[in-house]
Write a protein that holds these residues in place. Sequence first.
Motif, mmCIF file in Angstrom:
data_model
loop_
_atom_site.group_PDB
_atom_site.id
_atom_site.type_symbol
_atom_site.label_atom_id
_atom_site.label_comp_id
_atom_site.label_asym_id
_atom_site.label_seq_id
_atom_site.Cartn_x
_atom_site.Cartn_y
_atom_site.Cartn_z
ATOM 1 N N SER B 28 0.810 -1.214 0.000
ATOM 2 C CA SER B 28 0.000 0.000 0.000
ATOM 3 C C SER B 28 0.849 1.273 0.000
ATOM 4 O O SER B 28 0.319 2.376 -0.055
ATOM 5 N N VAL B 29 2.149 1.114 0.103
ATOM 6 C CA VAL B 29 3.058 2.265 0.089
ATOM 7 C C VAL B 29 4.185 1.990 -0.889
ATOM 8 O O VAL B 29 4.736 0.890 -0.891
ATOM 9 N N GLY B 30 4.541 2.985 -1.663
ATOM 10 C CA GLY B 30 5.655 2.802 -2.584
ATOM 11 C C GLY B 30 5.771 3.990 -3.518
ATOM 12 O O GLY B 30 4.916 4.886 -3.523
ATOM 13 N N ASP B 31 6.857 4.004 -4.271
ATOM 14 C CA ASP B 31 7.082 5.074 -5.245
ATOM 15 C C ASP B 31 6.590 4.637 -6.621
ATOM 16 O O ASP B 31 6.619 3.453 -6.948
ATOM 17 N N ASP B 32 6.167 5.614 -7.430
ATOM 18 C CA ASP B 32 5.960 5.359 -8.849
ATOM 19 C C ASP B 32 7.178 5.897 -9.588
ATOM 20 O O ASP B 32 7.769 6.910 -9.193
ATOM 21 N N MET B 33 7.545 5.225 -10.642
ATOM 22 C CA MET B 33 8.663 5.700 -11.454
ATOM 23 C C MET B 33 8.358 5.440 -12.926
ATOM 24 O O MET B 33 7.676 4.469 -13.260
ATOM 25 N N VAL B 34 8.836 6.327 -13.777
ATOM 26 C CA VAL B 34 8.754 6.084 -15.224
ATOM 27 C C VAL B 34 10.186 5.950 -15.737
ATOM 28 O O VAL B 34 11.054 6.768 -15.409
ATOM 29 N N ILE B 35 10.421 4.896 -16.485
ATOM 30 C CA ILE B 35 11.741 4.683 -17.091
ATOM 31 C C ILE B 35 11.527 4.694 -18.601
ATOM 32 O O ILE B 35 10.612 4.041 -19.111
ATOM 33 N N ARG B 36 12.370 5.437 -19.300
ATOM 34 C CA ARG B 36 12.153 5.653 -20.720
ATOM 35 C C ARG B 36 13.491 5.526 -21.466
ATOM 36 O O ARG B 36 14.504 6.056 -21.015
ATOM 37 N N LYS B 37 13.459 4.796 -22.562
ATOM 38 C CA LYS B 37 14.650 4.767 -23.433
ATOM 39 C C LYS B 37 14.768 6.116 -24.130
ATOM 40 O O LYS B 37 13.760 6.718 -24.513
ATOM 41 N N THR B 38 16.006 6.565 -24.317
ATOM 42 C CA THR B 38 16.208 7.849 -25.005
ATOM 43 C C THR B 38 17.458 7.776 -25.871
ATOM 44 O O THR B 38 18.379 7.006 -25.575
ATOM 45 N N ASP B 39 17.477 8.541 -26.951
ATOM 46 C CA ASP B 39 18.628 8.498 -27.851
ATOM 47 C C ASP B 39 19.907 8.953 -27.165
ATOM 48 O O ASP B 39 21.006 8.487 -27.488
ATOM 49 N N LYS B 40 19.738 9.869 -26.229
ATOM 50 C CA LYS B 40 20.913 10.409 -25.537
ATOM 51 C C LYS B 40 21.466 9.346 -24.586
ATOM 52 O O LYS B 40 20.769 8.856 -23.702
ATOM 53 N N LYS B 41 22.709 9.022 -24.796
ATOM 54 C CA LYS B 41 23.305 7.972 -23.958
ATOM 55 C C LYS B 41 23.389 8.407 -22.496
ATOM 56 O O LYS B 41 23.372 9.597 -22.175
ATOM 57 N N GLY B 42 23.490 7.448 -21.616
ATOM 58 C CA GLY B 42 23.650 7.757 -20.194
ATOM 59 C C GLY B 42 22.344 7.667 -19.421
ATOM 60 O O GLY B 42 21.312 7.250 -19.950
ATOM 61 N N ILE B 43 22.420 8.023 -18.159
ATOM 62 C CA ILE B 43 21.267 7.994 -17.253
ATOM 63 C C ILE B 43 20.876 9.436 -16.937
ATOM 64 O O ILE B 43 21.712 10.214 -16.450
ATOM 65 N N HIS B 44 19.622 9.776 -17.191
ATOM 66 C CA HIS B 44 19.172 11.159 -17.005
ATOM 67 C C HIS B 44 17.918 11.200 -16.152
ATOM 68 O O HIS B 44 16.876 10.665 -16.552
ATOM 69 N N VAL B 75 24.893 -0.615 -24.882
ATOM 70 C CA VAL B 75 23.782 -0.148 -25.719
ATOM 71 C C VAL B 75 24.100 1.235 -26.299
ATOM 72 O O VAL B 75 24.919 1.975 -25.737
ATOM 73 N N ASP B 76 23.443 1.541 -27.407
ATOM 74 C CA ASP B 76 23.714 2.834 -28.056
ATOM 75 C C ASP B 76 22.629 3.863 -27.722
ATOM 76 O O ASP B 76 22.396 4.800 -28.457
ATOM 77 N N PHE B 77 21.922 3.616 -26.629
ATOM 78 C CA PHE B 77 20.919 4.582 -26.193
ATOM 79 C C PHE B 77 21.081 4.819 -24.687
ATOM 80 O O PHE B 77 21.955 4.215 -24.047
ATOM 81 N N GLY B 78 20.241 5.696 -24.141
ATOM 82 C CA GLY B 78 20.296 5.967 -22.709
ATOM 83 C C GLY B 78 18.928 5.793 -22.074
ATOM 84 O O GLY B 78 18.002 5.266 -22.703
ATOM 85 N N PHE B 79 18.823 6.188 -20.805
ATOM 86 C CA PHE B 79 17.545 6.073 -20.092
ATOM 87 C C PHE B 79 17.212 7.371 -19.374
ATOM 88 O O PHE B 79 18.092 8.004 -18.775
ATOM 89 N N GLU B 80 15.932 7.732 -19.427
ATOM 90 C CA GLU B 80 15.417 8.817 -18.594
ATOM 91 C C GLU B 80 14.629 8.214 -17.438
ATOM 92 O O GLU B 80 13.928 7.218 -17.603
ATOM 93 N N ILE B 81 14.769 8.842 -16.298
ATOM 94 C CA ILE B 81 14.070 8.343 -15.112
ATOM 95 C C ILE B 81 13.225 9.465 -14.525
ATOM 96 O O ILE B 81 13.731 10.569 -14.288
ATOM 97 N N GLU B 82 11.953 9.164 -14.302
ATOM 98 C CA GLU B 82 11.095 10.086 -13.550
ATOM 99 C C GLU B 82 10.744 9.423 -12.228
ATOM 100 O O GLU B 82 10.377 8.250 -12.201
#
Lengths: 306, 306
Positions: B28-44, B75-82
Amino acid sequence: MNEIKIFSPATVANVACGFDVLGFCLDSVGDDMVIRKTDKKGIHITKIEGFDLPFEAELNVAGVSALAMYNAIDVDFGFEIEIYKNIKPGSGIGSSAASAVGSVFGMNELIGRPFNKTQLTEFAIKGEALASKCEHADNLAPALFGGFTLVKSISPLKILEIPSPNDLYATIIHPQIEIKTSESRAVLPKEVLLSNAIAQWANLGSLVHALHTSDYDLISDSLNDIIVEPYRSTLIPHFNNVKKAAIENGALGAGISGSGPSIFSLSKSEQTALKVKNAMNDIYSKTGIKFEIHVSKINTEGVKII
Amino acid sequence: MNEIKIFSPATVANVACGFDVLGFCLDSVGDDMVIRKTDKKGIHITKIEGFDLPFEAELNVAGVSALAMYNAIDVDFGFEIEIYKNIKPGSGIGSSAASAVGSVFGMNELIGRPFNKTQLTEFAIKGEALASKCEHADNLAPALFGGFTLVKSISPLKILEIPSPNDLYATIIHPQIEIKTSESRAVLPKEVLLSNAIAQWANLGSLVHALHTSDYDLISDSLNDIIVEPYRSTLIPHFNNVKKAAIENGALGAGISGSGPSIFSLSKSEQTALKVKNAMNDIYSKTGIKFEIHVSKINTEGVKII
């Protein structure tokens, strides 16, 4: 029924990570005892074979536990006890526990089983205390219940029966040397590092889980004792060599049985347990120290009528 | 699939007798997160709501675990994290673990699950270490695997999934006070009495057995912490009253969640867990300290896609 013959098994207490709480039951080693109703009130030890032990009930482990039970019942007869002792006192495989358990189990059978196994353990604790000077049940519980047992607490007495996988076999070497209980106690520290205690309870929790899930690899991974073994193993000649040889020959793990000098190992099959026996034999044959080696399936029944 | 939304749950570590090794997962408790592939390499890290946390990946728990995984893949892409953070940092219910787990779980889903849950835990440990200054997995493991987990060892990382009975519910009160991790560590002794350590591992072995056998009475009997609670409970206002009230209202047991200040209790039914909530509420309403109370079934699934 006025007379009963029983087999009271040897047991391995501590089992590496389960110091003071865990134990398991053997089936190839144990004492035979005859318990007989007699007109003469009281507890009378009438025969002892195998080892030189006192006949006075108050000075004999089997007698003391029998008296504890006898004082809790109201009968107009007494009991005779014959002890055919095969487990050498001081061997570290529950010699006193076998005696303490045998008398109360047999008496209980002869009077129609008014007591459950936990209650029988309560009586047997009194006998065990005569031998070891403190009340503990880590050998008594597996002797009475069979299999693996975890003594959760002594007061109140709470014993848990942990399942054991079908193919688990023990190999136990008993070097015929004497380690005084006082000495094996004296080497133990009163305090331990919290970090070591954490590692130990991780292993014990893990071993309980492994026994429930018949996960032999995890049993192997969990059979570590970083609290007691480093101290007590110094009292047992060639301990490290025996342990190493057992594991090299396929054993899941090895450690000190009870407070020693016996060393136990667990294996996944009888074949491996016999291989471990040979390896142990090779090491001890060269030492000049007399020894015995037992190979046993885990005895899931415990003390029984024969 | 280029984008995924996940729920990363809060967790209770230690669980009384299982200090540093045991944990369970809440739903009943926790975080929501969105993880998205992105062309820009790295973790954002592109969005953080709920609490004020750093956007630089190297300084953010979710970012550090994501980087650990990112550096292990080619990999030749990166990830966005919300990050939509609901679990307050420092609450004692695995706030940093939820962040650390969420990013690696989500990334793994997006790239076709090359890693198993233990491997994901290895990455998440790096993030958790940023928050707690040491590598531990007692919150990470239940967040990833769900249910009850036992971290047998960190190196090598070995996580056991312990079954949990169907009707087990947790009630957790989170007093909105800050206990510094350094303070909750400093109160712990480096050494403990061997006798106390034995009692603790008897309880942990017993709790593992109780969870396997759905023995609620034994769960209750086993939920004792004589090693850590006596020290850390002094840092939590009204701890003893809350614990007492929980048990008086039917809880199986109660203790400190993680290193506090949250206090957890376990109950046999949702009804009892809600009664415990009311009792906790009554006590804390009078204190002037802000608080939140969560009632939750044991979450057997862990982190998941929503």
